[in-house]
Motif scaffolding. Structure first.
Motif, PDB file in Angstrom:
ATOM      1  N   GLY A 164     -26.334  14.296   1.902  1.00 58.05           N
ATOM      2  CA  GLY A 164     -26.964  14.101   0.608  1.00 58.05           C
ATOM      3  C   GLY A 164     -25.936  14.093  -0.506  1.00 58.05           C
ATOM      4  N   GLY A 165     -26.387  13.787  -1.706  1.00 61.22           N
ATOM      5  CA  GLY A 165     -25.470  13.716  -2.842  1.00 61.22           C
ATOM      6  C   GLY A 165     -24.514  12.540  -2.705  1.00 61.22           C
ATOM      7  N   THR A 166     -23.430  12.600  -3.478  1.00 57.18           N
ATOM      8  CA  THR A 166     -22.409  11.552  -3.417  1.00 57.18           C
ATOM      9  C   THR A 166     -21.039  12.191  -3.226  1.00 57.18           C
ATOM     10  OG1 THR A 166     -22.148  11.537  -5.820  1.00 57.18           O
ATOM     11  CG2 THR A 166     -23.687   9.934  -4.892  1.00 57.18           C
ATOM     12  N   VAL A 167     -20.127  11.403  -2.682  1.00 53.78           N
ATOM     13  CA  VAL A 167     -18.739  11.835  -2.542  1.00 53.78           C
ATOM     14  C   VAL A 167     -17.850  10.773  -3.184  1.00 53.78           C
ATOM     15  CG1 VAL A 167     -19.064  13.251  -0.477  1.00 53.78           C
ATOM     16  CG2 VAL A 167     -18.569  10.837  -0.221  1.00 53.78           C
ATOM     17  N   THR A 168     -16.717  11.229  -3.695  1.00 47.84           N
ATOM     18  CA  THR A 168     -15.779  10.329  -4.344  1.00 47.84           C
ATOM     19  C   THR A 168     -14.432  10.389  -3.632  1.00 47.84           C
ATOM     20  OG1 THR A 168     -15.112  12.047  -5.913  1.00 47.84           O
ATOM     21  CG2 THR A 168     -16.891  10.567  -6.608  1.00 47.84           C
ATOM     22  N   ALA A 169     -13.669   9.332  -3.831  1.00 52.57           N
ATOM     23  CA  ALA A 169     -12.338   9.266  -3.227  1.00 52.57           C
ATOM     24  C   ALA A 169     -11.429   8.460  -4.134  1.00 52.57           C
ATOM     25  CB  ALA A 169     -12.408   8.612  -1.846  1.00 52.57           C
ATOM     26  N   THR A 185      -4.199  -3.688   1.465  1.00 47.19           N
ATOM     27  CA  THR A 185      -4.153  -2.445   2.233  1.00 47.19           C
ATOM     28  C   THR A 185      -4.289  -1.289   1.258  1.00 47.19           C
ATOM     29  OG1 THR A 185      -1.742  -2.304   2.119  1.00 47.19           O
ATOM     30  CG2 THR A 185      -2.663  -3.413   4.033  1.00 47.19           C
ATOM     31  N   PHE A 186      -5.144  -0.339   1.602  1.00 45.30           N
ATOM     32  CA  PHE A 186      -5.246   0.851   0.769  1.00 45.30           C
ATOM     33  C   PHE A 186      -5.752   2.017   1.595  1.00 45.30           C
ATOM     34  CE2 PHE A 186      -9.311  -1.358   0.016  1.00 45.30           C
ATOM     35  CZ  PHE A 186     -10.252  -0.352   0.178  1.00 45.30           C
ATOM     36  N   ASN A 187      -5.446   3.213   1.118  1.00 47.89           N
ATOM     37  CA  ASN A 187      -5.993   4.435   1.686  1.00 47.89           C
ATOM     38  C   ASN A 187      -7.042   4.962   0.734  1.00 47.89           C
ATOM     39  OD1 ASN A 187      -4.436   4.575   4.041  1.00 47.89           O
ATOM     40  ND2 ASN A 187      -2.731   5.437   2.920  1.00 47.89           N
ATOM     41  N   LYS A 188      -8.133   5.419   1.312  1.00 50.20           N
ATOM     42  CA  LYS A 188      -9.189   6.083   0.544  1.00 50.20           C
ATOM     43  C   LYS A 188      -8.990   7.572   0.814  1.00 50.20           C
ATOM     44  CE  LYS A 188     -13.515   5.503   1.850  1.00 50.20           C
ATOM     45  NZ  LYS A 188     -14.866   4.921   2.030  1.00 50.20           N
ATOM     46  N   LEU A 189      -8.649   8.330  -0.235  1.00 49.78           N
ATOM     47  CA  LEU A 189      -8.324   9.750  -0.128  1.00 49.78           C
ATOM     48  C   LEU A 189      -9.474  10.555  -0.723  1.00 49.78           C
ATOM     49  CD1 LEU A 189      -4.857   8.934  -1.550  1.00 49.78           C
ATOM     50  CD2 LEU A 189      -5.217   9.663   0.805  1.00 49.78           C
ATOM     51  N   TYR A 190     -10.263  11.166   0.152  1.00 51.33           N
ATOM     52  CA  TYR A 190     -11.460  11.873  -0.297  1.00 51.33           C
ATOM     53  C   TYR A 190     -11.117  13.121  -1.097  1.00 51.33           C
ATOM     54  CZ  TYR A 190     -14.605   8.966   2.383  1.00 51.33           C
ATOM     55  OH  TYR A 190     -15.331   7.906   2.851  1.00 51.33           O
ATOM     56  N   ASP A 191     -11.972  13.381  -2.088  1.00 51.80           N
ATOM     57  CA  ASP A 191     -11.853  14.605  -2.872  1.00 51.80           C
ATOM     58  C   ASP A 191     -12.251  15.795  -2.001  1.00 51.80           C
ATOM     59  OD1 ASP A 191     -11.102  13.101  -5.087  1.00 51.80           O
ATOM     60  OD2 ASP A 191     -13.172  12.896  -5.784  1.00 51.80           O
ATOM     61  N   ASP A 239     -17.887  15.832   2.747  1.00 47.03           N
ATOM     62  CA  ASP A 239     -18.525  16.566   3.820  1.00 47.03           C
ATOM     63  C   ASP A 239     -18.191  16.002   5.208  1.00 47.03           C
ATOM     64  OD1 ASP A 239     -21.830  15.190   3.083  1.00 47.03           O
ATOM     65  OD2 ASP A 239     -19.921  14.244   3.453  1.00 47.03           O
ATOM     66  N   GLY A 240     -17.022  15.445   5.399  1.00 48.68           N
ATOM     67  CA  GLY A 240     -16.606  14.944   6.711  1.00 48.68           C
ATOM     68  C   GLY A 240     -15.473  15.782   7.275  1.00 48.68           C
ATOM     69  N   ASP A 241     -15.016  15.416   8.460  1.00 46.88           N
ATOM     70  CA  ASP A 241     -13.927  16.140   9.114  1.00 46.88           C
ATOM     71  C   ASP A 241     -12.570  15.477   8.880  1.00 46.88           C
ATOM     72  OD1 ASP A 241     -15.713  17.974  10.165  1.00 46.88           O
ATOM     73  OD2 ASP A 241     -16.049  16.772  11.965  1.00 46.88           O
ATOM     74  N   TYR A 242     -12.449  14.637   7.912  1.00 40.62           N
ATOM     75  CA  TYR A 242     -11.233  13.878   7.636  1.00 40.62           C
ATOM     76  C   TYR A 242     -11.087  13.749   6.126  1.00 40.62           C
ATOM     77  CZ  TYR A 242     -15.008  10.612   7.197  1.00 40.62           C
ATOM     78  OH  TYR A 242     -16.188  10.033   6.820  1.00 40.62           O
ATOM     79  N   ASP A 243      -9.893  13.432   5.677  1.00 34.79           N
ATOM     80  CA  ASP A 243      -9.730  13.256   4.236  1.00 34.79           C
ATOM     81  C   ASP A 243      -9.105  11.931   3.858  1.00 34.79           C
ATOM     82  OD1 ASP A 243      -7.634  14.459   5.521  1.00 34.79           O
ATOM     83  OD2 ASP A 243      -7.033  15.704   3.865  1.00 34.79           O
ATOM     84  N   THR A 244      -8.672  11.125   4.837  1.00 33.64           N
ATOM     85  CA  THR A 244      -8.063   9.829   4.543  1.00 33.64           C
ATOM     86  C   THR A 244      -8.639   8.760   5.461  1.00 33.64           C
ATOM     87  OG1 THR A 244      -6.004  10.898   3.884  1.00 33.64           O
ATOM     88  CG2 THR A 244      -5.891   8.552   4.380  1.00 33.64           C
ATOM     89  N   VAL A 245      -8.975   7.609   4.878  1.00 32.23           N
ATOM     90  CA  VAL A 245      -9.412   6.448   5.643  1.00 32.23           C
ATOM     91  C   VAL A 245      -8.520   5.283   5.227  1.00 32.23           C
ATOM     92  CG1 VAL A 245     -11.322   4.890   6.191  1.00 32.23           C
ATOM     93  CG2 VAL A 245     -11.796   7.300   5.673  1.00 32.23           C
ATOM     94  N   ALA A 246      -7.931   4.595   6.213  1.00 31.12           N
ATOM     95  CA  ALA A 246      -7.052   3.449   5.949  1.00 31.12           C
ATOM     96  C   ALA A 246      -7.866   2.159   6.004  1.00 31.12           C
ATOM     97  CB  ALA A 246      -5.929   3.412   6.971  1.00 31.12           C
ATOM     98  N   TYR A 247      -7.724   1.327   4.980  1.00 24.45           N
ATOM     99  CA  TYR A 247      -8.403   0.037   4.905  1.00 24.45           C
ATOM    100  C   TYR A 247      -7.358  -1.073   4.960  1.00 24.45           C
ATOM    101  CZ  TYR A 247     -12.903   2.040   3.559  1.00 24.45           C
ATOM    102  OH  TYR A 247     -14.091   2.714   3.558  1.00 24.45           O
ATOM    103  N   ARG A 248      -7.621  -2.098   5.785  1.00 22.39           N
ATOM    104  CA  ARG A 248      -6.752  -3.273   5.905  1.00 22.39           C
ATOM    105  C   ARG A 248      -7.641  -4.496   5.882  1.00 22.39           C
ATOM    106  NH1 ARG A 248      -4.192   0.453   4.933  1.00 22.39           N
ATOM    107  NH2 ARG A 248      -2.607   1.487   6.142  1.00 22.39           N
ATOM    108  N   GLY A 249      -7.361  -5.422   4.960  1.00 28.64           N
ATOM    109  CA  GLY A 249      -8.202  -6.601   4.873  1.00 28.64           C
ATOM    110  C   GLY A 249      -7.520  -7.733   4.149  1.00 28.64           C
ATOM    111  N   ALA A 250      -8.322  -8.715   3.751  1.00 28.94           N
ATOM    112  CA  ALA A 250      -7.818  -9.884   3.037  1.00 28.94           C
ATOM    113  C   ALA A 250      -8.807 -10.259   1.946  1.00 28.94           C
ATOM    114  CB  ALA A 250      -7.626 -11.057   3.993  1.00 28.94           C
TER     115      ALA A 250
END
Length: 129
Positions: A48-53, A65-71, A75-86
């Motif tokens: 529930g609620g919202t999360v920011t990164a 390419t970017f990393n999403k660094l969660y505040d 409420d997850g078990d990780y704090d970084t998600v790597a994105y790769r696209g075009a």
């Protein structure tokens, strides 16, 4: 200047999980300073609620390419998600894959807000005719 040369602006997107979970919508605000990307995202929290990164990344030509660094309050078990696209040639869509190193990965797509408005306007015009 080609819109794909500056990705600054408001974006809406979805990311897909590898399992049978529904896609998750998110919003992103990007700042593109000569290919250096920064900004932030907002998405629904798992409980529930919202999360920011924060976003920290690069644009090189059409590659994004970017990393999403969660505040801390996420409420997850990780704090970084790597994105790769075009980014597409019009600079209105970014698509690719996201990865949580050593855990999950899936696909994502982001559409620039003014691209969404133009698309809706075009559809409305077509329906009126």
């Amino acid at each position: 200047m080609n819109p794909a040369d500056d990705l600054s602006g408001e974006w809406r997107g979805i990311f897909n999980y590898p399992a049978a979970q529904p896609p998750t919508e998110f919003t992103a605000t990007l700042h593109d300073a000569g290919g250096t990307l920064s900004g932030h995202t907002v998405e629904p929290g798992l409980r529930g609620g919202t999360v920011t990164a924060r976003i920290d990344g690069r644009r090189t030509g059409q590659a994004v390419t970017f990393n999403k660094l969660y505040d801390d309050e996420r409420d997850g078990d990780y704090d970084t998600v790597a994105y790769r696209g075009a980014v597409d040639a019009d600079g209105t869509e970014i698509a690719g894959r996201w990865t949580i190193p050593g855990a999950w990965s899936g696909t994502f797509i982001m559409v620039r807000e003014h691209g969404i408005e133009a698309e809706i306007g075009l559809e409305a015009t077509e329906e009126v005719r």
